[in-house]
Design a protein around this motif. Sequence first.
Motif, short mmCIF file in Angstrom:
data_model
loop_
_atom_site.label_atom_id
_atom_site.label_comp_id
_atom_site.label_asym_id
_atom_site.label_seq_id
_atom_site.Cartn_x
_atom_site.Cartn_y
_atom_site.Cartn_z
N LEU A 70 0.82 -1.20 0.00
CA LEU A 70 0.00 0.00 0.00
C LEU A 70 0.86 1.26 0.00
N THR A 71 0.44 2.25 -0.74
CA THR A 71 1.06 3.57 -0.66
C THR A 71 0.43 4.30 0.53
N GLN A 72 1.03 5.40 0.92
CA GLN A 72 0.42 6.19 2.00
C GLN A 72 -0.96 6.67 1.60
N GLU A 73 -1.12 7.02 0.34
CA GLU A 73 -2.42 7.50 -0.14
C GLU A 73 -3.47 6.41 -0.05
N LYS A 74 -3.10 5.18 -0.47
CA LYS A 74 -4.05 4.08 -0.45
C LYS A 74 -4.41 3.70 0.98
N LEU A 75 -3.41 3.68 1.86
CA LEU A 75 -3.68 3.37 3.27
C LEU A 75 -4.59 4.43 3.88
N SER A 76 -4.36 5.68 3.52
CA SER A 76 -5.19 6.76 4.06
C SER A 76 -6.66 6.58 3.65
N GLN A 77 -6.87 6.14 2.42
CA GLN A 77 -8.24 5.92 1.94
C GLN A 77 -8.89 4.75 2.68
N ASN A 78 -8.15 3.66 2.84
CA ASN A 78 -8.70 2.47 3.48
C ASN A 78 -8.94 2.66 4.97
N ALA A 79 -8.06 3.45 5.62
CA ALA A 79 -8.18 3.65 7.06
C ALA A 79 -8.96 4.91 7.42
N ILE A 80 -9.42 5.63 6.40
CA ILE A 80 -10.17 6.87 6.61
C ILE A 80 -9.35 7.86 7.44
N MET A 81 -8.15 8.11 6.98
CA MET A 81 -7.24 9.06 7.61
C MET A 81 -6.60 9.88 6.49
N SER A 82 -6.09 11.05 6.81
CA SER A 82 -5.44 11.84 5.77
C SER A 82 -4.05 11.29 5.48
N ARG A 83 -3.60 11.41 4.25
CA ARG A 83 -2.26 10.93 3.88
C ARG A 83 -1.20 11.67 4.67
N THR A 84 -1.42 12.98 4.88
CA THR A 84 -0.46 13.77 5.64
C THR A 84 -0.32 13.25 7.06
N HIS A 85 -1.44 12.86 7.68
CA HIS A 85 -1.41 12.34 9.04
C HIS A 85 -0.60 11.06 9.10
N ILE A 86 -0.80 10.17 8.13
CA ILE A 86 -0.05 8.92 8.08
C ILE A 86 1.44 9.20 7.89
N ALA A 87 1.75 10.16 7.02
CA ALA A 87 3.16 10.52 6.80
C ALA A 87 3.81 11.01 8.09
N HIS A 88 3.07 11.81 8.88
CA HIS A 88 3.61 12.33 10.13
C HIS A 88 3.79 11.20 11.16
N ILE A 89 2.89 10.24 11.19
CA ILE A 89 3.03 9.10 12.11
C ILE A 89 4.26 8.29 11.74
N GLU A 90 4.44 8.02 10.45
CA GLU A 90 5.59 7.24 10.00
C GLU A 90 6.90 7.96 10.28
N ALA A 91 6.88 9.29 10.24
CA ALA A 91 8.09 10.08 10.50
C ALA A 91 8.33 10.28 11.99
N GLY A 92 7.39 9.82 12.83
CA GLY A 92 7.54 9.97 14.27
C GLY A 92 7.14 11.33 14.79
N ARG A 93 6.50 12.13 13.94
CA ARG A 93 6.16 13.48 14.36
C ARG A 93 4.80 13.59 15.04
N ARG A 94 4.01 12.54 14.94
CA ARG A 94 2.66 12.64 15.51
C ARG A 94 2.23 11.30 16.09
N LYS A 95 1.52 11.37 17.21
CA LYS A 95 0.98 10.17 17.83
C LYS A 95 -0.43 9.91 17.30
N PRO A 96 -0.71 8.68 16.84
CA PRO A 96 -2.08 8.40 16.38
C PRO A 96 -3.03 8.30 17.56
N SER A 97 -4.29 8.59 17.30
CA SER A 97 -5.30 8.43 18.34
C SER A 97 -5.61 6.94 18.47
N LEU A 98 -6.37 6.59 19.51
CA LEU A 98 -6.76 5.20 19.70
C LEU A 98 -7.55 4.70 18.50
#
Length: 274
Positions: free
Chosen positions: A26-54
């Motif tokens: 999956l690309t970040q874009e595809k994961l964002s669509q499947n998980a109903i999250m923004s691609r930017t949010h996923i990118a920040h989680i992968e970079a360690g810049r943001r904590k995901p919610s529960l």
Amino acid sequence: MATEGVPEPRNAYGEELRQRREHAGLTQEKLSQNAIMSRTHIAHIEAGRRKPSLEDARRLDQVLDTGGVFERFLPTLDSRKVADHFAAAAAFEQQATMIREYAPSLVPGLLQTEPYARAVFREGFPPKSREECDRAVVTRLERARILDDPVSPVMWALLDEAVLRRPVGGPMVMAGQLRHVLGLSHQGRVRVHVLPFESGAHALLESAVTLMWFADSPPVAYVEGLKTGTVHDLPSLVHECQAAYDLALGDALSHKKSVALIETVAEEYDHEQQ
């Protein structure tokens, strides 16, 4: 170094997410669509810049079929030294290439001296023990190490005149604090503008705000109040915060006049000590 920047557990969490996403094809874009999250949010989680919610973690587990890995390890991301509401902003701060901050009442944390920071923490509520205060001061000073780099991040500090006039820690502490800001300004490390009282109402009157730009992702805005703070990455809202900053900057003194005012106020504090 897990201080007020990106905690090591977040780096590991982000790397695990990246590996499992790629393993799933999956690309970040595809994961964002499947998980109903923004691609930017996923990118920040992968970079360690943001904590995901529960809920984020649960959706990631469901889409990537990880058996609850991301939800179970969510608590490990809390090993940080800053308040919950500031954690995301602290991580972004360490990654930023440009920071523009408006401070309504206190010298921005990145520009604070040890005595000034200690005076701020000493008056907080609930009260801190001496040890807690020491740790908080060290963490704040460690944040400021990003200014050891002579170029990046570029920093602009827009200070309300109240920042200069409020005698945090007393005249000696204030004189030292203002001269520290002046030193950074004379080095060309920080550009300072003061919003004088005579400006009256202005576009940023309602709250403190920090704008941050990055080399590899869209800008964000961090808006803070008492015991609260929110990082905004919605482009339209970030743009509005940027526009408000620009409007307030237009009401401020020039850099040269701002430096002159800060020097004058520092001298006034010196005279109070005598």
